[in-house]
Design a protein around this motif. Structure first.
Motif, PDB file in Angstrom:
ATOM      1  N   ARG B  89       0.838  -1.208   0.000  1.00  0.00           N
ATOM      2  CA  ARG B  89       0.000   0.000   0.000  1.00  0.00           C
ATOM      3  C   ARG B  89       0.869   1.254   0.000  1.00  0.00           C
ATOM      4  O   ARG B  89       0.602   2.212  -0.713  1.00  0.00           O
ATOM      5  CB  ARG B  89      -0.912  -0.018   1.232  1.00  0.00           C
ATOM      6  N   CYS B 101      -4.549   7.111  -3.299  1.00  0.00           N
ATOM      7  CA  CYS B 101      -4.470   5.704  -2.899  1.00  0.00           C
ATOM      8  C   CYS B 101      -5.336   5.373  -1.691  1.00  0.00           C
ATOM      9  O   CYS B 101      -5.571   4.214  -1.392  1.00  0.00           O
ATOM     10  CB  CYS B 101      -3.026   5.292  -2.609  1.00  0.00           C
ATOM     11  N   ILE B 106      -6.312  -3.188  -1.268  1.00  0.00           N
ATOM     12  CA  ILE B 106      -5.331  -4.051  -1.935  1.00  0.00           C
ATOM     13  C   ILE B 106      -5.455  -5.477  -1.408  1.00  0.00           C
ATOM     14  O   ILE B 106      -5.509  -5.683  -0.197  1.00  0.00           O
ATOM     15  CB  ILE B 106      -3.900  -3.535  -1.701  1.00  0.00           C
TER      16      ILE B 106
END
Lengths: 200, 416
Positions: B89, B101, B106
């Motif tokens: 990440r 982000c 993820i």
């Protein structure tokens, strides 16, 4: 009727025919107490309950049995794999070669052979051999091993297998079922089946 | 043919075929001007924040992706190691920026192939095969940024709209599959939809180039070295060539690798990615040391997954390239495993040598002693082989195969 439309009609009819369940392809019943040869080999087993032998081989000298369907409980026999041959049929010898059993393969390496085969053949992302123990199979020195893997359907399956190398050929019987319920439900039946296996 | 020459040839071909991509006809435009027009990283689009799907297509697509995410959250293939997840990440955040982000989820999947995907609902799937192949944060960032570029340009939606007829086909396959006499057919159909691995959209080459240009733009704006993007493809091409060479194939199959199946020819993209990278970025850090340190606890698992794929050429290439930083006992051990598993007589001799190197560097490495012992036994050196197996059992008395190995050593007996 014009020729093209007739052709289309015949094609449709053939397609419909291909989709019909054909009784000729039905699986065979393996009845309790009746000795049967596996894949026409000298390896014979005497089941202690009824099993279904699945139609269609995954390789030379293999046979698959099940009770509820291969995804729920799957017994696979490998009845005398010759040196230089893979456990199951290769989809493409060049592009997707499978590991081969060889004259140099040791009993302790058989679990590894099954693991590498599964990782290539079944695209199994995770495979773990949990135990490897010495034991008996077909009245000979053998390896008993257990494993766990995740198949493409992302169900965790447990497996148990016995293998012996006799006169240069590999004899193996494996049982696989989903870890949840199905493995425990049939494992005792599998062990009885494996115990009943004989080779003259 | 060298990569450079091949890149030029493929670039010329792409130029001839893909003129519509650049929005100009062929007439009156010379190659150098074209190359220059090509070499512009995309300007970063304004960040949309908490974007919500618009219209029936997009809402429907998101619902499907949400359903997939529920499945993935429970998948046994997901690597749940907190440190590794946090690190990946962090690399994504360093590349595309913190505010972009933040909302990405993820999932690291233990699948030994080179791939990463990003779904429109901001789920990113990173395959462990990718983590094994990239060498530093900048290379990882380059691939993640490329996927993020697809997401930000909403390529999946465009593809989804265009693929309506494809969905109809799938629906018909379901009907025919259920009528089919063999359950295998039904199973094949199920495999068409792999929810956890993600809907592997085959993006068009134009979309791939757009994602590439965006990806490099993120890297140019970050603190990481943007030249790494080209390096990823150079390495991958070499690996694919090595794999094909060992299998005796004339032409490597770039389409057998999930990530490259729909991507522009690697040589071409390595060329234009190098051009797009900000030249000033060359002096930046690529985070190689941090990457190696974080991946170290996982390297063994990833290498083990790789060598058991029975792809000798690719595995050997990967081990060799990891060893450029220096051979470790672990790398020697896995090289030994690779050779022993292929198992030709000449391989066994090599394997014994590699295991020997491993135990020379780390005498406590039990598995290397096991491999050494088995290889020596098979090459007709039972005395030395049994001694190595004795070492193995001494170091790892509770090994799963301890009793069986014990039986291979005289006077040891099972279970001792």
């Amino acid at each position: 009727m014009t020729l093209p439309s007739l052709r289309a009609l015949v094609a449709l009819w053939l397609l419909a025919l291909a989709c019909l369940p054909l009784t000729a392809q039905a699986h065979k019943l393996r009845e309790s107490g009746v000795s049967v040869a596996v894949d026409d080999s000298p390896l014979t087993v005497t089941p202690s309950r009824d099993w279904n032998r699945l139609d269609g081989n995954i390789g030379k000298h293999t046979e698959r049995w099940t009770i509820d369907g291969a995804q729920l409980n799957d017994v696979t026999f490998y009845a005398g794999i010759e040196p230089g041959k893979p456990l199951v049929r290769e989809r493409s010898k060049k592009r997707e070669p499978l590991p081969k059993f060889s004259t140099a393969t040791l009993l302790v390496e058989v679990p590894e052979l099954l693991e590498t085969t599964y990782r290539t053949y079944k695209n199994s992302g995770s495979f773990k051999v949990t135990t490897i123990e010495p034991g008996q199979f077909l009245g000979r020195e053998a390896v008993h091993f257990t494993y766990e893997f995740v198949d493409q359907d992302e169900l965790t399956r447990q497996g148990e297998a016995r293998a012996a190398i006799i006169a240069g050929r590999l004899y193996m019987i494996s049982f696989e079922a989903p870890r949840l319920h199905y493995f425990e439900a049939v494992i005792a039946q599998f062990r009885k089946l494996a115990d009943s296996a004989t080779l003259p | 043919m060298s990569f450079r020459a091949r890149g030029l040839a493929l670039g010329a071909l792409a130029f001839l075929l893909g003129s519509d991509l650049l929005g100009v006809g062929l007439s009156g435009v010379d190659l150098s001007r074209m190359a220059h027009a090509y070499a512009q990283p995309s300007p970063l689009p304004p960040y949309a924040g908490a974007y919500q799907p618009q219209g029936v297509d997009e809402i429907g697509l998101w619902q499907m992706m949400d359903e997939d995410e529920r499945a993935i959250a429970q998948s046994p293939l997901v690597v749940r190691d907190e440190a590794l997840n946090a690190y990946v990440r962090q690399v994504l955040c360093d590349t595309v920026g913190q505010h972009r982000c933040n909302s990405v989820r993820i999932y690291i999947l233990q699948v030994p192939v080179f791939n990463a995907t990003m779904a429109p609902n901001r789920t990113m799937r990173v395959f462990t095969g990718l983590l094994l192949r990239v060498r530093n944060e900048a290379e990882l960032g380059a691939v993640l940024a490329h996927e993020f570029g697809h997401f930000e340009s909403r390529h999946s939606l465009n593809k989804f709209k265009a693929a309506r007829s494809g969905t109809d086909l799938l629906a018909w396959t379901a009907v025919l599959g259920s009528l089919a006499p063999r359950y295998q057919v039904a199973r094949t159909y199920q495999n068409l939809q792999i929810s956890v691995l993600g809907n592997l959209f085959r993006f068009g080459r134009d979309q791939e180039r757009e994602a590439d240009r965006l990806g490099v733009a993120y890297l140019n704006a970050s603190q990481l070295r943007p030249q790494a993007a080209a390096q990823v493809w150079q390495n991958l091409m070499q690996e694919i060539d090595a794999s094909a060479l060992h299998r005796g194939l004339k032409k490597p199959r770039f389409d057998t690798i999930a990530f490259t199946a729909s991507h522009p020819p690697e040589a071409e993209r390595a060329g234009y990615l190098a051009e797009l990278a900000d030249p000033d970025g060359l002096r930046r850090d690529d985070g190689a040391q941090r990457y190696r340190a974080t991946l170290a606890p996982w390297l063994g698992t990833f290498l083990d997954d790789q060598i058991k794929l029975n792809d000798f050429g690719a595995s050997e290439y990967l081990i060799q390239s990891l060893a450029q930083e220096g051979w470790t006992a672990q790398l020697w051990h896995y090289r030994g495993e690779l050779y022993r598993m292929r198992g030709n007589p000449r391989d066994l001799v090599n394997a014994a040598q590699f295991y020997g190197e491993a135990v020379a560097l780390d005498a406590q490495m039990a598995d290397a002693h096991r491999g050494l012992g088995l290889s020596l036994l098979k090459t007709g050196q039972p005395g030395a082989g049994q001694e190595a197996l004795r070492q193995y059992l001494a170091l790892k008395p509770d090994a799963p195969d301890a009793r069986l190995i014990g039986m291979m050593i005289p006077n040891q007996g099972p279970g001792q």
